[in-house]
Design a protein around this motif. Structure first.
Motif, PDB file in Angstrom:
ATOM      1  N   ASP A   1       0.814  -1.226   0.000  1.00 33.41           N
ATOM      2  CA  ASP A   1       0.000   0.000   0.000  1.00 33.41           C
ATOM      3  C   ASP A   1       0.843   1.269   0.000  1.00 33.41           C
ATOM      4  O   ASP A   1       0.345   2.347  -0.349  1.00 33.41           O
ATOM      5  CB  ASP A   1      -0.945  -0.002   1.212  1.00 33.41           C
ATOM      6  N   GLY A   2       2.104   1.151   0.375  1.00 38.21           N
ATOM      7  CA  GLY A   2       2.965   2.328   0.427  1.00 38.21           C
ATOM      8  C   GLY A   2       3.782   2.562  -0.830  1.00 38.21           C
ATOM      9  O   GLY A   2       4.728   3.371  -0.818  1.00 38.21           O
ATOM     10  N   TRP A   3       3.411   1.893  -1.933  1.00 38.73           N
ATOM     11  CA  TRP A   3       4.174   2.048  -3.178  1.00 38.73           C
ATOM     12  C   TRP A   3       4.127   3.491  -3.669  1.00 38.73           C
ATOM     13  O   TRP A   3       3.072   4.145  -3.631  1.00 38.73           O
ATOM     14  CB  TRP A   3       3.597   1.111  -4.243  1.00 38.73           C
ATOM     15  N   TRP A   4       5.238   3.993  -4.158  1.00 33.82           N
ATOM     16  CA  TRP A   4       5.351   5.392  -4.576  1.00 33.82           C
ATOM     17  C   TRP A   4       4.548   5.701  -5.839  1.00 33.82           C
ATOM     18  O   TRP A   4       4.129   6.838  -6.056  1.00 33.82           O
ATOM     19  CB  TRP A   4       6.823   5.739  -4.819  1.00 33.82           C
ATOM     20  N   ASP A   5       4.333   4.691  -6.717  1.00 32.24           N
ATOM     21  CA  ASP A   5       3.693   4.931  -8.002  1.00 32.24           C
ATOM     22  C   ASP A   5       2.172   4.776  -7.884  1.00 32.24           C
ATOM     23  O   ASP A   5       1.667   4.142  -6.955  1.00 32.24           O
ATOM     24  CB  ASP A   5       4.233   3.942  -9.043  1.00 32.24           C
ATOM     25  N   LYS A   6       1.458   5.333  -8.864  1.00 30.60           N
ATOM     26  CA  LYS A   6       0.009   5.176  -8.903  1.00 30.60           C
ATOM     27  C   LYS A   6      -0.330   3.824  -9.506  1.00 30.60           C
ATOM     28  O   LYS A   6      -0.004   3.556 -10.665  1.00 30.60           O
ATOM     29  CB  LYS A   6      -0.623   6.288  -9.741  1.00 30.60           C
ATOM     30  N   PRO A   7      -0.953   2.927  -8.749  1.00 31.22           N
ATOM     31  CA  PRO A   7      -1.224   1.576  -9.257  1.00 31.22           C
ATOM     32  C   PRO A   7      -2.131   1.597 -10.491  1.00 31.22           C
ATOM     33  O   PRO A   7      -3.157   2.279 -10.504  1.00 31.22           O
ATOM     34  CB  PRO A   7      -1.915   0.878  -8.081  1.00 31.22           C
ATOM     35  N   GLN A   8      -1.736   0.839 -11.519  1.00 31.89           N
ATOM     36  CA  GLN A   8      -2.599   0.619 -12.675  1.00 31.89           C
ATOM     37  C   GLN A   8      -3.268  -0.749 -12.600  1.00 31.89           C
ATOM     38  O   GLN A   8      -4.088  -1.085 -13.450  1.00 31.89           O
ATOM     39  CB  GLN A   8      -1.773   0.712 -13.969  1.00 31.89           C
ATOM     40  N   HIS A   9      -2.903  -1.513 -11.594  1.00 28.47           N
ATOM     41  CA  HIS A   9      -3.464  -2.850 -11.399  1.00 28.47           C
ATOM     42  C   HIS A   9      -4.552  -2.813 -10.322  1.00 28.47           C
ATOM     43  O   HIS A   9      -4.709  -1.822  -9.613  1.00 28.47           O
ATOM     44  CB  HIS A   9      -2.367  -3.832 -10.975  1.00 28.47           C
ATOM     45  N   ASN A  10      -5.294  -3.909 -10.203  1.00 27.93           N
ATOM     46  CA  ASN A  10      -6.260  -4.050  -9.108  1.00 27.93           C
ATOM     47  C   ASN A  10      -6.077  -5.397  -8.415  1.00 27.93           C
ATOM     48  O   ASN A  10      -7.041  -6.034  -7.991  1.00 27.93           O
ATOM     49  CB  ASN A  10      -7.695  -3.896  -9.623  1.00 27.93           C
ATOM     50  N   ILE A  11      -4.815  -5.825  -8.305  1.00 22.65           N
ATOM     51  CA  ILE A  11      -4.473  -7.105  -7.690  1.00 22.65           C
ATOM     52  C   ILE A  11      -4.075  -6.886  -6.234  1.00 22.65           C
ATOM     53  O   ILE A  11      -3.265  -6.012  -5.925  1.00 22.65           O
ATOM     54  CB  ILE A  11      -3.313  -7.769  -8.451  1.00 22.65           C
ATOM     55  N   ASP A  12      -4.633  -7.686  -5.350  1.00 25.42           N
ATOM     56  CA  ASP A  12      -4.285  -7.622  -3.929  1.00 25.42           C
ATOM     57  C   ASP A  12      -3.246  -8.676  -3.555  1.00 25.42           C
ATOM     58  O   ASP A  12      -2.507  -8.510  -2.580  1.00 25.42           O
ATOM     59  CB  ASP A  12      -5.525  -7.834  -3.058  1.00 25.42           C
ATOM     60  N   ARG A  13      -3.202  -9.740  -4.354  1.00 30.79           N
ATOM     61  CA  ARG A  13      -2.387 -10.891  -3.952  1.00 30.79           C
ATOM     62  C   ARG A  13      -1.978 -11.682  -5.195  1.00 30.79           C
ATOM     63  O   ARG A  13      -2.776 -11.890  -6.107  1.00 30.79           O
ATOM     64  CB  ARG A  13      -3.230 -11.764  -3.015  1.00 30.79           C
ATOM     65  N   ILE A  14      -0.717 -12.088  -5.251  1.00 31.01           N
ATOM     66  CA  ILE A  14      -0.206 -12.951  -6.322  1.00 31.01           C
ATOM     67  C   ILE A  14       0.282 -14.245  -5.683  1.00 31.01           C
ATOM     68  O   ILE A  14       1.086 -14.213  -4.741  1.00 31.01           O
ATOM     69  CB  ILE A  14       0.965 -12.295  -7.076  1.00 31.01           C
ATOM     70  N   GLU A  15      -0.214 -15.360  -6.190  1.00 24.64           N
ATOM     71  CA  GLU A  15       0.233 -16.670  -5.707  1.00 24.64           C
ATOM     72  C   GLU A  15       0.984 -17.355  -6.846  1.00 24.64           C
ATOM     73  O   GLU A  15       0.384 -17.772  -7.840  1.00 24.64           O
ATOM     74  CB  GLU A  15      -0.948 -17.516  -5.245  1.00 24.64           C
ATOM     75  N   LEU A  16       2.286 -17.445  -6.718  1.00 26.29           N
ATOM     76  CA  LEU A  16       3.138 -18.068  -7.732  1.00 26.29           C
ATOM     77  C   LEU A  16       3.361 -19.533  -7.360  1.00 26.29           C
ATOM     78  O   LEU A  16       3.979 -19.834  -6.339  1.00 26.29           O
ATOM     79  CB  LEU A  16       4.475 -17.335  -7.828  1.00 26.29           C
ATOM     80  N   THR A  17       2.849 -20.423  -8.199  1.00 20.41           N
ATOM     81  CA  THR A  17       2.976 -21.860  -7.951  1.00 20.41           C
ATOM     82  C   THR A  17       3.705 -22.515  -9.117  1.00 20.41           C
ATOM     83  O   THR A  17       3.232 -22.453 -10.255  1.00 20.41           O
ATOM     84  CB  THR A  17       1.587 -22.516  -7.791  1.00 20.41           C
ATOM     85  N   PRO A  18       4.860 -23.127  -8.880  1.00 21.72           N
ATOM     86  CA  PRO A  18       5.554 -23.825  -9.969  1.00 21.72           C
ATOM     87  C   PRO A  18       4.863 -25.146 -10.290  1.00 21.72           C
ATOM     88  O   PRO A  18       4.615 -25.962  -9.396  1.00 21.72           O
ATOM     89  CB  PRO A  18       6.957 -24.052  -9.408  1.00 21.72           C
ATOM     90  N   ILE A  19       4.547 -25.346 -11.574  1.00 22.11           N
ATOM     91  CA  ILE A  19       3.924 -26.591 -12.032  1.00 22.11           C
ATOM     92  C   ILE A  19       4.736 -27.070 -13.230  1.00 22.11           C
ATOM     93  O   ILE A  19       4.550 -26.604 -14.351  1.00 22.11           O
ATOM     94  CB  ILE A  19       2.448 -26.374 -12.431  1.00 22.11           C
ATOM     95  N   ALA A  20       5.641 -27.990 -12.993  1.00 24.54           N
ATOM     96  CA  ALA A  20       6.559 -28.429 -14.037  1.00 24.54           C
ATOM     97  C   ALA A  20       5.844 -29.166 -15.164  1.00 24.54           C
ATOM     98  O   ALA A  20       6.223 -29.041 -16.330  1.00 24.54           O
ATOM     99  CB  ALA A  20       7.649 -29.317 -13.431  1.00 24.54           C
ATOM    100  N   SER A  21       4.825 -29.919 -14.839  1.00 22.17           N
ATOM    101  CA  SER A  21       4.117 -30.710 -15.845  1.00 22.17           C
ATOM    102  C   SER A  21       3.232 -29.818 -16.711  1.00 22.17           C
ATOM    103  O   SER A  21       2.340 -29.123 -16.201  1.00 22.17           O
ATOM    104  CB  SER A  21       3.250 -31.775 -15.163  1.00 22.17           C
ATOM    105  N   SER A  22       3.459 -29.854 -18.019  1.00 18.78           N
ATOM    106  CA  SER A  22       2.641 -29.054 -18.938  1.00 18.78           C
ATOM    107  C   SER A  22       1.175 -29.466 -18.866  1.00 18.78           C
ATOM    108  O   SER A  22       0.280 -28.615 -18.861  1.00 18.78           O
ATOM    109  CB  SER A  22       3.165 -29.217 -20.371  1.00 18.78           C
ATOM    110  N   ALA A  23       0.928 -30.764 -18.815  1.00 17.98           N
ATOM    111  CA  ALA A  23      -0.450 -31.259 -18.773  1.00 17.98           C
ATOM    112  C   ALA A  23      -1.166 -30.790 -17.510  1.00 17.98           C
ATOM    113  O   ALA A  23      -2.333 -30.386 -17.553  1.00 17.98           O
ATOM    114  CB  ALA A  23      -0.454 -32.785 -18.849  1.00 17.98           C
ATOM    115  N   THR A  24      -0.453 -30.822 -16.393  1.00 20.42           N
ATOM    116  CA  THR A  24      -1.052 -30.372 -15.134  1.00 20.42           C
ATOM    117  C   THR A  24      -1.327 -28.877 -15.166  1.00 20.42           C
ATOM    118  O   THR A  24      -2.354 -28.400 -14.662  1.00 20.42           O
ATOM    119  CB  THR A  24      -0.122 -30.708 -13.955  1.00 20.42           C
ATOM    120  N   ARG A  25      -0.422 -28.118 -15.785  1.00 18.72           N
ATOM    121  CA  ARG A  25      -0.589 -26.671 -15.886  1.00 18.72           C
ATOM    122  C   ARG A  25      -1.833 -26.330 -16.720  1.00 18.72           C
ATOM    123  O   ARG A  25      -2.622 -25.467 -16.356  1.00 18.72           O
ATOM    124  CB  ARG A  25       0.672 -26.070 -16.516  1.00 18.72           C
TER     125      ARG A  25
END
Length: 519
Positions: A208-232
């Motif tokens: 919330d303290g970012w210096w720039d004016k947000p152009q996004h509306n994301i509150d949370r990013i969940e990065l999950t590695p999924i090695a299998s292409s089929a599973t992805r």
């Protein structure tokens, strides 16, 4: 044991996907994880792209991949070798500390440390000094036109945080050197790291303290590695993830058919996939290295059928390459970009002429390029058909990187997008130049040529754009004539998102910038 660990990691990742998502959450299913939270630990563009959501440099690339101010509000060249940066005021780190020139100074010293894997990203850096709290000067070795490009990934750390946590020395994924910054984060970016489970899940939350004016509306990013292409793909179609930056080329027709659920974003990556050779006297087996002979390297290139790889392995989505950089990269020369046509009989003749028939070597392949395993299998098969004996060493990036960094390779794959510089000099200085100082960081083959090095260095000090690009084209010509690397193709760029996402810009450098995404 390795198989058990992979199954455990996959199980954790799948369990993480099954958890309910919060409002404003973007679930990113990546093909692999980052190796560290320290952006200086390895010059990997994927990791730098992910960590750019938490850390920032003095400048950054905008939607059109043009440089714009970030933590620096403005800059000027005060002499041929000195740049002065006026820093943005009122910026806070995630821990609440004020951003000042001391932080930039500490970060530059850390990135340029002789043991830093990122030192090749600022090859002309000579020193810096604090003028006042929001002014810093940076010295370069000579007239150098690409400093701003270099600084896009020299992310700024909090100097006090580094000192308090004994993290002033750089870490190094390739050498297994870890530190406090490997597992902790404190940047100025639009998101901060809330939690991290390596190989399972990394969570970023809005700062919330970012210096720039947000152009996004994301509150949370969940990065999950999924090695299998089929599973992805299954996770995307079921709604378990909202986005993947690695939509498998073999599944694109299936995703296209599911247009009510999925949006496909396609293009051609800036990354050129190529094959490199050891130029050391001996192979890993201890036998003499026949690849020191240019005829052998040319034969190995003639044995590869680029059209067949493009059609069968890449499903028609890649662009065959004759040059080592993509057409969009400054320094590219169309005259060098004629792909070499396969000629197995000529390849056999050259091998016989060089006395290198049937030699055995290790072919080191990882998992970070599009369809890399299939590419390597196809190429190994083509080499076998001209009588060579490649031993395929296929492994994860984590396993292969230490071998490559230590020069323990005979033949290897490489993908190079010239990031963050977006200029041919990135390739010539970091991959093809003799390994010395900040040069040749990724020269895993041990190639060294005085003429090439001189031409490369000449391009770095020529301020006239037309002349500089001509010099860079000359260096690419030398590389082609000596068959230093075998260019295969520019790999396809395919992202896929949940159809409900309103705005998701596609970037040809294959780096998502989620601070520009509207859910």
């Amino acid at each position: 044991m390795i198989k058990t660990k992979r199954l455990l990691a996959t199980g954790i990742a799948l369990f993480a996907l099954s958890m309910p998502a919060a409002a404003g959450t973007l679930k990113w299913g990546a093909s692999r994880d980052i190796s560290s939270l320290d952006p200086y630990s390895y010059g990997d563009s994927f990791a730098l792209g992910v960590l750019n959501h938490a850390y920032e440099g003095l400048v950054r690339y905008d939607r059109n991949l043009k440089i714009e101010p970030a933590l620096a509000a403005s800059w000027e060249i005060v002499s041929p070798t000195t740049w002065r940066f006026k820093l943005r005021e009122g910026v806070k780190f995630h821990n609440g500390a004020d951003f000042t020139a001391e932080d930039v100074q500490a970060s530059l010293l850390r990135a340029s440390d002789p043991k830093s894997p990122l030192r090749g990203n600022i090859p002309s850096y000579k020193g810096s000094r604090v003028i006042d709290a929001h002014t810093i000067e940076i010295d370069v070795a000579t007239n150098y036109p690409l400093l701003l490009n270099d600084l896009t990934t020299i992310y700024v750390f909090d100097a006090g945080w580094l000192k308090d946590n004994n993290a002033e020395a750089p870490t190094d994924v390739g050498s297994g050197v870890e530190g406090y910054a490997t597992y902790h984060e404190n940047g100025t970016g639009p998101f901060k790291v809330e939690s991290r489970q390596p190989d399972a899940k990394t969570v970023f939350v809005k700062f919330d303290g970012w210096w720039d004016k947000p152009q996004h509306n994301i509150d949370r990013i969940e990065l999950t590695p999924i090695a299998s292409s089929a599973t992805r793909v299954a996770a995307l179609l079921s709604g378990d993830i909202d986005f993947t930056d690695q939509a498998p080329v073999q599944d694109l027709p299936r995703l296209e058919a599911a247009s009510s659920q999925v949006k496909l974003l396609e293009g051609t990556d800036l990354r050129t996939v190529m094959i490199g050779f050891s130029q050391r006297d001996q192979l890993l087996s201890g036998a003499p290295n026949p690849m020191k002979d240019v005829r052998v390297r040319q034969a190995m290139q003639l044995a590869i059928d680029l059209d067949l790889i493009q059609k069968r392995v890449m499903r028609g989505k890649s662009r065959n390459a004759g040059a080592l950089v993509a057409p969009q990269i400054p320094g590219y020369d169309a005259a060098l970009d004629e792909p070499v046509k396969a000629d197995p009989e000529k390849a056999k003749a050259l091998l016989k002429e060089a006395g290198a028939e049937g030699f055995e070597f290790e072919f080191n392949c990882a998992d970070s390029l599009v369809n890399e395993e299939q590419i390597c299998q196809a190429v190994a098969s083509m080499w076998s058909r001209v009588g060579l004996k490649p031993k395929l060493d296929q492994g994860t990036r984590a396993v292969q990187t230490p071998k490559r960094s230590a020069g323990k390779v005979d033949v290897y794959t490489l993908g190079w997008a010239t990031l963050p510089m977006l200029d041919t000099y990135s390739l010539t200085s970091q991959v093809l130049h003799t390994k010395e100082g900040s040069f040749g960081i990724f020269n895993w083959g041990g190639w060294s040529d005085k003429e090439f090095d001189e031409v490369t260095k000449a391009s770095a000090v020529e301020l006239d754009q037309t002349k500089r690009l001509a010099i860079e084209a000359q260096s690419l010509k030398i590389a082609k004539e000596h068959a230093l690397m075998i260019p295969l193709h520019q790999q396809p760029l395919a992202w896929a998102t949940n159809a409900k996402i309103a705005d998701f810009p596609l970037f040809s450098d294959n780096l998502p910038r989620l601070w520009l995404v509207k859910m």
